[in-house]
Design a protein around this motif. Structure first.
Motif, PDB file in Angstrom:
ATOM      1  N   HIS A 203       0.752  -1.052   0.031  1.00 45.68           N
ATOM      2  CA  HIS A 203       0.007   0.014  -0.105  1.00 45.68           C
ATOM      3  C   HIS A 203       0.949   1.291   0.041  1.00 45.68           C
ATOM      4  N   SER A 204       1.872   1.220  -0.796  1.00 47.35           N
ATOM      5  CA  SER A 204       2.567   2.668  -1.038  1.00 47.35           C
ATOM      6  C   SER A 204       2.376   3.087  -2.602  1.00 47.35           C
ATOM      7  N   LYS A 205       2.398   4.417  -2.719  1.00 51.31           N
ATOM      8  CA  LYS A 205       2.314   5.027  -3.955  1.00 51.31           C
ATOM      9  C   LYS A 205       3.156   4.490  -5.031  1.00 51.31           C
ATOM     10  N   THR A 208       2.564   0.662  -5.933  1.00 51.87           N
ATOM     11  CA  THR A 208       1.162   0.489  -6.614  1.00 51.87           C
ATOM     12  C   THR A 208       1.358   0.793  -7.875  1.00 51.87           C
ATOM     13  N   ILE A 230      -7.801   2.161  -1.119  1.00 57.02           N
ATOM     14  CA  ILE A 230      -7.303   3.194  -1.937  1.00 57.02           C
ATOM     15  C   ILE A 230      -7.416   4.482  -0.953  1.00 57.02           C
ATOM     16  N   TRP A 232      -6.164   4.176   2.224  1.00 55.75           N
ATOM     17  CA  TRP A 232      -5.765   3.787   3.444  1.00 55.75           C
ATOM     18  C   TRP A 232      -4.643   5.005   3.970  1.00 55.75           C
ATOM     19  N   MET A 236      -1.943   6.938  -0.961  1.00 52.26           N
ATOM     20  CA  MET A 236      -2.708   5.964  -1.598  1.00 52.26           C
ATOM     21  C   MET A 236      -3.943   6.574  -2.236  1.00 52.26           C
ATOM     22  N   THR A 239      -2.598   7.991  -5.433  1.00 54.77           N
ATOM     23  CA  THR A 239      -2.379   6.887  -6.408  1.00 54.77           C
ATOM     24  C   THR A 239      -3.398   6.647  -7.150  1.00 54.77           C
ATOM     25  N   TRP A 240      -4.588   6.757  -6.470  1.00 53.16           N
ATOM     26  CA  TRP A 240      -6.035   6.363  -7.000  1.00 53.16           C
ATOM     27  C   TRP A 240      -6.340   7.464  -8.005  1.00 53.16           C
TER      28      TRP A 240
END
Length: 276
Positions: A203-205, A208, A230, A232, A236, A239-240
């Motif tokens: 769960h890291s940018k 992912t 997403i 978290w 994240m 990232t999403w």
């Protein structure tokens, strides 16, 4: 701790149910899959799998290649506590089963096996008795896990439940993805494809987005990608947002816990926030 709480209230404010959905494809997905209230017999297998883990008070030494845990302070962890706090919830396992059962993908990649709670839902979704008429007996799941100990437990649990359509691979995710036949070449114009990818491993940018880019050559028009957690962290969520805006991405669905991505070229680019 304040960030996910703030994100959740924002999600509730913006979320809709099926009545706010005007895309026929998404409307059918929501009404026939997300909100399907049928009592599938496979749910009892999911429950048995979970209960077996919850009753296991043995400890294991966990190797974590991802962004770490917000719950555990030590790498020595009790199996029952991993299942209770770090594994997919019962509600989401049922939803993952329904999504797999509804879409019937030919090939699934799971990034992050852990104890196999989500793996079992994917496996049962492919083999559900309700879908025997269109069942693809050759459909397979490839699940990747960096920790040898957790993967061994998952593999054993799946064998106990007779889930035999799963290939377990103990590997670091980036290493695996960069060495696989994912890029088209003149010698191999048709690389490996995955109809469903479940991202639950790091769960890291940075990680992912790397997995996202590495796997883009595998997409088809029917591909569905599911990103866990997403909201978290702020990273994240960023990232999403990047994934939503990618030119190859058309439809995205935010269910708060998951970000669901489609690449259907016949769909206009649209984002949905759906309560599940």
């Amino acid at each position: 701790m304040l960030h996910p709480l703030k994100s959740y209230f924002n999600f509730l404010w913006n979320s809709k149910n099926q009545h706010g959905v005007h895309s026929p494809f998404v409307y059918n997905l929501v009404t026939k899959c997300f909100y399907d209230t049928a009592k599938y017999t496979e749910y009892s297998t999911l429950k048995a799998y979970r209960n077996s883990l919850l009753a296991n008070n043995e400890t294991i030494e966990v190797i974590d290649f991802g962004a770490g845990s917000k719950v555990f302070k030590s790498t020595t962890r009790i199996i029952s506590q991993i299942a209770k706090t770090a594994g997919i919830s019962s509600k989401r396992a049922k939803l993952l089963f329904r999504i797999t059962n509804y879409l019937q993908p030919n090939s699934i990649l799971e990034i992050g096996t852990s104890l196999g709670l989500a793996t079992s839902a994917l496996s049962l979704g492919l083999e559900a008795k309700t879908n025997r008429a269109k069942l693809n007996k050759n459909a397979k799941i490839t699940t990747l896990e960096g920790c040898t100990k957790t993967m061994a437990i998952a593999k054993n649990q799946c064998q106990i439940q007779n889930l035999n359509n799963i290939d377990f691979i103990n590997t670091e995710f980036s290493s695996y993805l960069t060495t696989q036949n994912l890029q088209p070449t003149s010698y191999n114009p048709q690389p490996t494809t995955y109809n469903l990818v479940y991202f639950d491993g790091n769960h890291s940018k940075k990680a992912t987005l790397k997995y996202f880019e590495l796997l883009l050559p595998t997409i088809t028009n029917d591909s569905i990608w599911i990103f866990d957690d997403i909201h978290w962290s702020k990273d994240m969520e960023e990232t999403w947002e990047i994934i939503q805006n990618h030119p190859k991405v058309t439809v995205t669905i935010d269910t708060f816990q998951w970000g669901i991505v489609f690449f259907r070229i016949e769909q206009k680019k649209e984002h949905f926030v759906i309560r599940v």
